[in-house]
Each structure stands twice: as structure tokens, then as C-alpha cells.
Design an enzyme around this catalytic site. Structure first.
Site, PDB file in Angstrom:
ATOM      1  N   HIS A 223       0.811  -1.216   0.000  1.00 36.28           N
ATOM      2  CA  HIS A 223       0.000   0.000   0.000  1.00 36.28           C
ATOM      3  C   HIS A 223       0.850   1.274   0.000  1.00 36.28           C
ATOM      4  O   HIS A 223       0.566   2.189  -0.778  1.00 36.28           O
ATOM      5  CB  HIS A 223      -1.006   0.016   1.140  1.00 36.28           C
ATOM      6  N   TYR A 227       1.642   5.088  -2.708  1.00 36.32           N
ATOM      7  CA  TYR A 227       1.980   6.489  -2.437  1.00 36.32           C
ATOM      8  C   TYR A 227       3.383   6.830  -2.920  1.00 36.32           C
ATOM      9  O   TYR A 227       3.672   7.995  -3.216  1.00 36.32           O
ATOM     10  CB  TYR A 227       1.772   6.793  -0.949  1.00 36.32           C
ATOM     11  N   HIS A 374      -9.482  -0.128 -11.293  1.00 36.21           N
ATOM     12  CA  HIS A 374      -9.078   0.912 -10.325  1.00 36.21           C
ATOM     13  C   HIS A 374      -7.575   1.160 -10.412  1.00 36.21           C
ATOM     14  O   HIS A 374      -7.112   2.311 -10.439  1.00 36.21           O
ATOM     15  CB  HIS A 374      -9.461   0.460  -8.912  1.00 36.21           C
ATOM     16  N   PHE A 375      -6.806   0.091 -10.464  1.00 36.65           N
ATOM     17  CA  PHE A 375      -5.343   0.201 -10.529  1.00 36.65           C
ATOM     18  C   PHE A 375      -4.915   0.962 -11.788  1.00 36.65           C
ATOM     19  O   PHE A 375      -3.997   1.787 -11.753  1.00 36.65           O
ATOM     20  CB  PHE A 375      -4.755  -1.206 -10.517  1.00 36.65           C
ATOM     21  N   HIS A 376      -5.598   0.696 -12.902  1.00 39.99           N
ATOM     22  CA  HIS A 376      -5.186   1.320 -14.164  1.00 39.99           C
ATOM     23  C   HIS A 376      -5.533   2.808 -14.237  1.00 39.99           C
ATOM     24  O   HIS A 376      -4.830   3.555 -14.924  1.00 39.99           O
ATOM     25  CB  HIS A 376      -5.804   0.567 -15.348  1.00 39.99           C
ATOM     26  N   ARG A 439     -10.371 -11.314 -11.897  1.00 39.95           N
ATOM     27  CA  ARG A 439      -9.101 -10.878 -12.477  1.00 39.95           C
ATOM     28  C   ARG A 439      -8.092 -12.028 -12.400  1.00 39.95           C
ATOM     29  O   ARG A 439      -8.309 -13.008 -11.701  1.00 39.95           O
ATOM     30  CB  ARG A 439      -8.560  -9.660 -11.749  1.00 39.95           C
ATOM     31  N   ARG A 440      -6.990 -11.850 -13.117  1.00 40.34           N
ATOM     32  CA  ARG A 440      -5.884 -12.806 -13.090  1.00 40.34           C
ATOM     33  C   ARG A 440      -6.308 -14.225 -13.444  1.00 40.34           C
ATOM     34  O   ARG A 440      -5.894 -15.187 -12.820  1.00 40.34           O
ATOM     35  CB  ARG A 440      -5.209 -12.813 -11.719  1.00 40.34           C
TER      36      ARG A 440
END
Length: 549
Positions: A223, A227, A374-376, A439-440
Site C-alpha cells: 500500500h 503512495y 481501479h489500478f489502471h 481478475r488474473r
């Protein structure tokens, strides 16, 4: 305390150091982008399986999630420190180059193992998946190399403070050092699981691995890693974008406070990635979910500061009304447009992050393509577009060349294609994820099951979006080549804004590093000591290493 003033230009040696890192990051974008498109086309059956789906997914994640981001960030931070401090001393420069070559050595070993299909463990390398020992040795070299880079930056910062007593180092330098401090503390977790769990397992020194402990150590790192990606983008938003639009930094003190809070709040939150996993007391999951929402505070502070800057500049140009500033921004300047589009994507990305961190809502989207979407739009758009927009002025600065009108136009096109392709792909990921699309997973048809057939149009949309994104990558790589070797020689502006005259004075306590590092470790100890003790004390027998490819 008075604030330090950046130097007019950076030296040739400092420019070479920063440029070397940026070059590697551009190569990583090209390789990672190709792997990303190929895994999407293979998954949807458009092309034959010349490489394994999971092998390509591993290459895609490592090249873009680790190599591209880390190398660009370190190169950008060296450039910001050179602009803030002037010339580097000899010792930290040698350490910085040693770190660079160690990172390269690690990245090469990792890449060879992935291409040889001996490390198809995805970029998270979750236990009990087990790769070749050389893969883990490569990761160790990569991480230690970044620690050397961090040490070099800390030494440069200390040298400046010693030579300029009673002066706040310039804001970009403070933010750069805070970013690398977060990285060093975060990587302690992943170093622990590699050195004491995964590497001994792959060498045959241990028969089993504790899965839950390994995942906890990974997400202690995972996590804050988000950042580590975001903070350099924030540095550009806080200090570069105001200069590009002709404005000033709204508040130096507010910006430093936001970065300090990112350091404090980024660590005691990893369990919100493990909400569905057994073996962790629900109380500690609840505590870390609550602490996760504290990270919203510096994010809102950043949003407030940026829109205040836009508002002030817009009014100085004659804007009227609540959103009059919108018409006054320089959308024809890639140095502004790319980071600004990244900011816009970050609004839904942040909202998605709150959903992921909420226990009940997380149960709906956990391990679905929603998370990938979300990650992309977080790292793949808010961060990546900011880095792209930065590269269009940073590379000419480092190479002694200029950003021409034609290359600026190409940069605008690249920004548009990236935003368009990512919109298509991430929308399909989010919507099909809400329908339960996992996913995956290599197969997309699931033996022609009636339910999963409804997801096929979304997979086609992902392939179309991925194709557009690769076109954008190719434009970017060409642009960087042009700006490195073909653009006219000259002096490109290194845009760093000054602070508003009316802004409050920067308090001295921001420089109390011993205090803030101590508070950080106290928060980490509070959030992790008891649950990790429970994981060790009540550990199950453990699992043997799996090689599934």
C-alpha cells in the site's frame, strides 16, 4: 526560517545521472506495454498463445509497476534535487551511480527469469508460488540499489542543510526526500519476506512457507508503494504545474504538511488488502480500515491547494464566476494538459479506492476486474500521464535541447490517445468486475458458460483499449527519442513555481526528522506488532512451494 531558492540551471553530471534513469524507464514502458497488449489479445483469443498468459502478465506488471515507475521517479527526484541544490558532492554521486547499476543488474536478472518462464509469479509473487532463486536475488539487488539511491539523496539533503543553516531546503527537495524515506521504510517488509521466506524456500533451505505472514509483509509494502508512485506526481502538481500556468504555489507549509501526513498514514493500512483472508483478527482489520481513511486527509489537502492555485491564476487572468478559471488554463501545453488529465482521472480513482477499502463493499469487488480497472486509472493514468507530461520538458532539460511546437503537438495527441484508450479499457474492467468477472484468470470463456459469455464484449473492449494504449506508448517512445537526439539544441525551462507572497511562513518543525521517523515507526508498531505476533504464534503448518507453469 527562510526558504531556500533553487539554482538557475542544473549541471551536466547531475543531468547525466537523472537522464540514465529516465532512459531505462522509457524502455520499461515499451516492453511492459507490449506485454500488456499481448496478454489481452491472447486472453481474448485474437492471437495464438506464443507466450503464456501468466508469463506476459508477470512481465507487464514488473516492467510497468516496478521498473518504469521506480526508475522514472528516481530520475525525476535527482533532477529536482539538482535544481534545488546545484552541484552534487562527489561521494553521494558515486553512491547514486552504484545504486543505478545495482538496480540495472537486478532488473536484468528478473527479466531473464521471466522470459525463461522460470518466474511466472506475477508482480506480487504471492506465496506459495515459487520462482527460481535467481528471480529473488534479482529483486534483492533491485531493492538494495534503490536504498543506495535513497542514501545518496539523504546525504545531498544533509549536505545542503549543513551548508545553509537556518534555511528550509526548497520544497521540491523536501518532497523528494520524504518520498524516498517512505520507500525505504516500505521496502523493509518486502525485503523481509524475500530474504527470510521466499528465497530460502526456492533454494531448498526450507520445506514450507507461511502464506499469511508472507502476504502481510507484502501488503505492509504494497500500500505505501501506491503512495511512492503518487507522491512524485503530487510534486509535479504542487511545484511544476503552477509555474506552467503562470501562477504560484498556494502554500509551501500546506504542501509540506500533506507529504508529512502521507508518510505517517501510509503504513498502518495494509490489512485492507487482506479483508477476505483468514488468520487475521477482525479487530485489526477494522482498525486498519479506519486508519486507511486518514489518507484521504492529505489527498483532500492536495486537491484544495491545486484548485486554489487554478482559481487564483484564473482570476488574475480575468476569470469570473465559480468555474471561470476553467477557460483560462493552457490546454495547448502538454506540460499542463497531461498532468491535468491525470488529475481528472484521479477523482474516480480515489472514490474507487474508498470502495476497495470499505469492508462490505470490498466483498463485492474483491479479486474482480474492478480492482484491475481501479489500478489502471490510479497508477496507469493519474501517475503515468503526469510522468509522460513531465518527460516532455524534463528530457530536453537533461539533454540540452528544446521542446518544439511540433513535439508539443505530438505530446497532446499522445495524451489524448492514452486517455481515450484507458477510458475504454478501465470502463470495461470496472463494469464487468461489478458483474463478477474475476481478475488474473487466463481463460475468458470458461467453457462457454452462459453467464460468462456476457462478459466477452467487455473483453473485446479491453483489447481495443489496450491497442490504443500501445499506440500511445509508441508515440511516447518516439517523442523521447526525438527530444533526446533530434530536437534543436538549446536551453529548455525547468519549470518550478515560487510560493505566493501571502502564504504563511513555513514552520520549523517540518525539519524535525527524528520526531517524524519515530512517530512513523510507533504507528507501524501499533498496527502490526500484535497481529504479526498472532500470525507467528498460531501459524498453520505452512505450504510447500508451487510451480504451476
Amino acid at each position: 526560517m527562510e526558504r531556500g531558492v533553487p539554482v538557475p540551471s542544473i549541471g551536466a553530471k547531475e543531468a547525466r545521472l537523472a537522464y540514465a534513469h529516465v532512459v531505462i524507464s522509457v524502455l520499461a514502458v515499451l516492453i511492459g506495454g507490449l506485454a500488456g497488449l499481448m496478454q489481452t489479445l491472447i486472453r481474448t483469443g485474437v492471437i495464438p498463445e506464443v507466450f503464456g498468459y501468466y508469463q506476459l502478465l508477470t512481465a507487464h506488471g514488473i516492467m510497468l509497476g516496478l521498473v518504469f515507475t521506480t526508475m522514472f521517479i528516481i530520475g525525476l527526484l535527482y533532477a529536482l534535487l539538482a535544481k534545488s541544490f546545484g552541484r552534487f558532492e562527489s561521494f553521494p554521486t558515486r553512491v547514486a551511480w552504484l545504486g543505478f547499476w545495482m538496480i540495472i543488474a537486478g532488473a536484468v536478472l528478473v527479466t531473464i527469469m521471466v522470459l525463461a518462464n522460470k518466474a511466472t509469479v506475477l508482480y506480487t509473487f504471492y506465496a506459495p508460488l515459487m520462482a527460481d532463486p535467481v528471480f529473488y536475488i534479482g529483486l534483492v539487488l533491485f531493492v538494495v540499489g534503490t536504498w543506495l539511491s535513497a542514501f545518496a539523496m539523504f546525504r545531498m539533503y544533509a549536505d545542503y542543510k549543513r551548508e545553509n543553516p537556518g534555511v528550509h531546503p526548497p520544497l521540491p527537495a523536501y518532497m523528494s526526500v520524504m518520498t524516498m524515506l517512505l520507500w525505504v521504510i516500505a521496502t523493509l517488509g518486502v525485503a523481509g519476506t524475500i530474504l527470510f521466506q521466499l528465497l530460502p524456500l526456492s533454494l531448498g533451505w526450507k520445506d514450507t512457507v507461511g502464506i499469511e505472514l508472507s502476504r502481510t509483509l507484502f501488503w505492509y509494502f504494497g500500500h505505501p508503494l501506491v503512495y511512492f508512485w503518487l507522491m512524485p506526481a503530487y510534486i509535479v502538481w504542487y511545484t511544476v504545474v503552477p509555474k506552467v500556468i503562470g501562477g504560484k504555489i498556494f502554500s509551501d507549509a500546506l504542501a509540506r504538511m500533506a507529504f508529512l501526513l502521507f508518510l505517517l498514514f501510509s503504513f498502518p493500512v495494509g490489512f485492507h488488502h487482506q479483508l477476505t483472508e483468514p488468520g487475521i483478527d477482525p479487530f485489526w482489520k477494522f482498525v486498519q480500515v479506519i486508519l486507511t481513511f486518514l489518507v484521504v486527509i492529505p489527498s483532500f489537502m492536495t486537491a484544495f491547494s491545486l484548485f486554489a492555485t487554478f482559481e487564483l491564476r484564473g482570476r488574475a487572468l480575468g476569470a469570473r464566476g465559480l468555474f471561470g478559471w476553467v477557460k483560462k488554463m493552457p490546454y495547448g501545453d502538454v506540460r499542463f494538459l497531461a498532468p491535468f488529465v491525470g488529475m481528472l482521472f484521479f477523482i474516480p480513482a480515489g472514490a474507487g479506492g474508498i470502495i476497495n477499502a470499505s469492508h462490505q463493499l470490498n466483498a463485492m469487488v474483491h479479486n474482480t476486474l474492478w480492482v484491475t480497472g481501479h489500478f489502471h486509472i490510479t497508477v496507469g493514468t493519474a501517475v503515468a500521464l503526469t510522468f509522460f507530461g513531465t518527460a516532455y520538458w524534463l528530457v530536453p532539460v537533461l539533454r540540452g535541447r528544446t521542446l518544439t511546437k511540433s513535439m508539443n503537438r505530438i505530446g497532446l495527441i499522445q495524451t489524448g490517445t492514452w486517455a481515450f484508450g484507458m477510458s475504454i479499457m478501465s470502463y470495461a474492467m470496472h463494469i464487468s468486475g461489478l458483474q463478477g468477472n474475476p481478475r488474473r484468470t487466463g481463460p475468458a470463456t470458461y467453457f462457454s458458460d452462459a453467464l460468462t459469455r456476457e462478459w466477452i464484449p467487455y473483453h473485446i473492449a479491453m483489447a481495443i483499449g489496450g491497442t490504443i494504449l500501445l499506440i500511445s506508448v509508441l508515440i511516447f517512445v518516439y517523442s523521447m527519442f526525438n527530444l533526446s537526439f533530434l530536437a534543436p539544441k538549446g536551453e529548455e525551462e525547468f519549470p518550478l513555481a515560487e510560493t505566493e507572497e501571502a502564504a504563511m511562513e513555513t514552520p520549523r518543525f517540518f525539519e524535525n526528522w527524528k520526531l517524524w521517523i519515530t512517530v512513523t515507526f510507533v504507528l507501524i508498531a501499533f498496527a502490526y506488532t500484535v497481529p504479526i505476533w498472532h500470525l507467528i504464534e498460531s501459524a498453520p503448518p505452512g505450504a510447500k512451494g508451487w510451480v504451476l507453469w
